[in-house]
Each structure stands twice: as C-alpha cells, then as structure tokens.
Design an enzyme around this catalytic site. Structure first.
Site, short mmCIF file in Angstrom:
data_model
loop_
_atom_site.label_atom_id
_atom_site.label_comp_id
_atom_site.label_asym_id
_atom_site.label_seq_id
_atom_site.Cartn_x
_atom_site.Cartn_y
_atom_site.Cartn_z
N THR A 104 25.40 27.94 41.10
CA THR A 104 25.96 28.41 42.37
C THR A 104 25.52 29.83 42.71
O THR A 104 25.27 30.65 41.81
CB THR A 104 27.52 28.38 42.28
OG1 THR A 104 28.05 29.08 43.40
CG2 THR A 104 28.03 29.06 41.03
N TYR A 147 35.03 31.36 38.57
CA TYR A 147 34.14 30.23 38.87
C TYR A 147 32.69 30.64 38.64
O TYR A 147 31.94 29.99 37.90
CB TYR A 147 34.38 29.78 40.32
CG TYR A 147 33.31 28.88 40.87
CD1 TYR A 147 33.07 27.64 40.29
CD2 TYR A 147 32.54 29.25 41.97
CE1 TYR A 147 32.09 26.80 40.79
CE2 TYR A 147 31.56 28.42 42.48
CZ TYR A 147 31.34 27.20 41.89
OH TYR A 147 30.36 26.37 42.38
#
Ligand code: UDP
Length: 328
Positions: free
Chosen positions: A119, A143
């Site tokens: 990501t 995250y």
C-alpha cells in the site's frame, strides 16, 4: 497433478477481481479465505474455496499438502486506516503474524513465488508528489506499518531463501467489475466511494467528509483512485514477470492523478444523477493530506497499461454495481 495459484483473501474486493482476471487468462486458482470480511458469492472463478484462517498454521500446512501450489497472491489484510490507529493489535496480529504463517507454509512446501498486496500507506506523509517507489517509507498508522514489515520480510526471505516476490503498492482501489458481477462491499463499510454511493441510493442520509482543514486545494484529503480491474491486470503481469525470472521488487499502482474528497462527491453526483447530502466533520486519525503516486516502473517493467484512468469512468463502474447490488 494440477498446479494452482493460491489466492489468499480471494473472497474480498480486490482478491475476487484478480481471481476473475486470472480465470480469463486461463490460470487455475484456489481461494483461501476465512470470510471474516469476504463474500462467499464473490468466489466464482476458482476450483475451490478453502475456508480457513491465516492464524491457523495447521490448516495452512494442509492446504499446501493437499494441492500443488505454484504461486501465492496475498490479499488477506485488514485495511482500515482509522481502526489500525485505535486497535493496532488486530493489524499486527493478522497482517504480520498471518503473513509469516503463510510464508512458513510456502517455505515448507517449496512454493517460492508470491505477489503481495502492499500500500501507499507505507510511505506516510509524502515528501514529494507524485510518490516514486524510492520515496522513504515512514508510515503514520499501524496499517501502513504492518504492510511495511511484510515488505521487509519478503526482501529478507528473497535474499536468504530465494523467494521470488512482488509487493504491489496500491493507491486507492476503486470501481467495480464492468460486468457488475462483483464490486466494492465491506461490512462494516468505511470506504469513501461505497459510502458516497450509499448516500446516493438513500441507504445513508449523507456522506461525512473527514477533515476540511488539510493543506490541499479545497481543504479535503487528496487520493489517487485506481480502478480495481487495472489493479487486477497488474497482478496477472506481476505473476508473469516473476515466472520469467524478474528481479523481486515493489511497484506502485496508481494513476498519478489526485482527487479531493469533495471532487469525488461532485463526480459521483454527476455519474448517479442523484443528490448527495454532505456533512462536514473532523479529521480521521492516520490520514495523510495527499497520496498520489507515479507508476512509471509498473508501466515500463511490467508493461502495465491502466484502462480506466478517468474518475468518472471509475465511478460509473462502481455505481453500476452498487445500484444493481443494493437497490433491491
Ligand atoms: N473519507 C471521508 N469520509 C468517509 C470515508 C473516507 O472523508 O466516510 C476520506 C478519508 O479520510 C480519506 C479518503 O476519504 O481521505 C479515502 O478514504 P478511504 O477510507 O476510502 O481509503 P483509504 O485512503 O483509507 O485507504
């Protein structure tokens, strides 16, 4: 014995689109998913759904004993930025320990190829925009940290054990299968575009804008929205790249073009032809003001050519599926 690509998290949003694209390319797949967030009805293009959890090492081991798995694609990550700030343990446990378990099972079985969902959240606050792959990685939420730790593990396993890997750093996945068979659907829903479309359909009263005081053109966060089928195509290409002996590395996957939250809402009004009420709220923890990437490397090295770069086109596919799925 038939050889498979194991799609871990194949019942989810991106995993299901990739599975469909692999099926179109003639690649046999198996889906491994615990259905905690995925949808059974999204598993339609695989030989089997293996219902198990990445934290169950024995179940993983048995999958690799039972089937010949030549490569793995790993989508089974928790993905909510805000939640990762308030409940980091969930992210460390699933995204890191779960992936280490998967890598252990692969190693034991002699499966040495993996395409990993990473990501742009691994970059943190950008020092330059658009962000290249060489940008420093200083994530500002758990995250992003969890995905970065896995990237590091892949690189180390590559050097030490010869693991062939690609980490695909997605910007904001958006849109839906143009055939409208699958689309973006999270329970609970936290993502911007499905929430906007819910408001357009009257399933929610309004859309909340998280923060209006960012240093951006209209004060709202800017993101690079990339069509899920373009992401899917990049996975098919990354697998061919690794099969051909390509050097393990990370690739950004984005359009190189940013849209603010308010711009996405305006575009969704046009695409749907509906009114969408907006409620202005405070910032969500863990959100950088702008994330826009350059994907030149994926274009030149993988031969990737995104087809749905226009936000109106992306939203049109999302709206088409959303309306079919939820308007009853
Ligand atoms: N966002 C928002 N309202 C919402 C959900 C999201 O304003 O109800 C914003 C969020 O702060 C971020 C952008 O929309 O700037 C995209 O968020 P999303 O959760 O869709 O994806 P993320 O960037 O977290 O991967």
């Amino acid at each position: 014995m038939k050889e498979y690509v194991l799609i871990v998290g194949g019942a989810g949003y991106i995993g299901s689109h990739v599975t469909k694209s692999l099926a179109k390319a003639g690649v046999p797949t198996l889906v491994f998913d615990n259905l905690s967030y995925g949808h059974r009805e999204f598993v339609r293009w695989s030989d089997d759904l293996l219902l198990a959890d990445l934290l169950d090492r024995e179940a993983l081991r048995l999958v690799f004993l039972r089937y010949r798995i030549r490569a793995v694609m790993h989508f089974a990550g928790f993905i909510n930025v805000g939640e990762s700030v308030t409940d980091p343990e969930k992210y460390y446990r699933n995204n890191i320990i779960g992936t280490l378990n998967l890598l252990e099972a692969m190693r034991e079985a002699g499966t040495w190829v993996i395409v990993f969902s990473s990501t742009c959240a691994t970059y943190g606050e950008p020092l330059e925009v658009p962000i290249p792959e060489t940008h420093p990685q200083n994530p500002i939420n758990s995250y992003g940290v969890s995905k970065l730790v896995v990237e590091k593990a892949l690189a180390d396993y590559g050097s030490a054990y010869g693991l062939a890997w690609c980490a695909l750093r997605y910007f904001n996945a958006a849109g839906a299968d143009p055939d409208a068979e699958i689309g973006e659907w999270h329970i609970p829903e936290t993502h911007l575009i499905p929430l906007i479309l819910d408001a357009a359909l009257g399933r929610r009263p309004d859309i909340a804008v998280f923060g209006t005081d960012y240093p951006t053109k209209d004060g709202t966060c800017i993101r690079d929205y990339i069509h899920v089928n373009d992401l899917a195509q990049a996975h098919v290409l990354a697998l061919s790249y690794l099969d051909a002996g390509g050097v393990p590395r990370a690739f950004n996957l984005g359009n190189g073009c940013g849209h603010s939250v308010l711009e996405v809402i305006e575009a969704a009004k046009k695409v749907s032809g509906r009114e969408i009420a907006v409620k202005y709220g405070g910032r969500r923890a863990g959100d950088p003001p702008a994330l826009v990437g350059t994907a030149d490397l994926a274009r030149s090295v993988l031969g990737w050519k995104p087809k749905h770069s226009d936000i109106m086109d992306i939203l049109a596919t999302a709206w088409n599926w959303h309306r079919k799925q939820f308007s009853g």
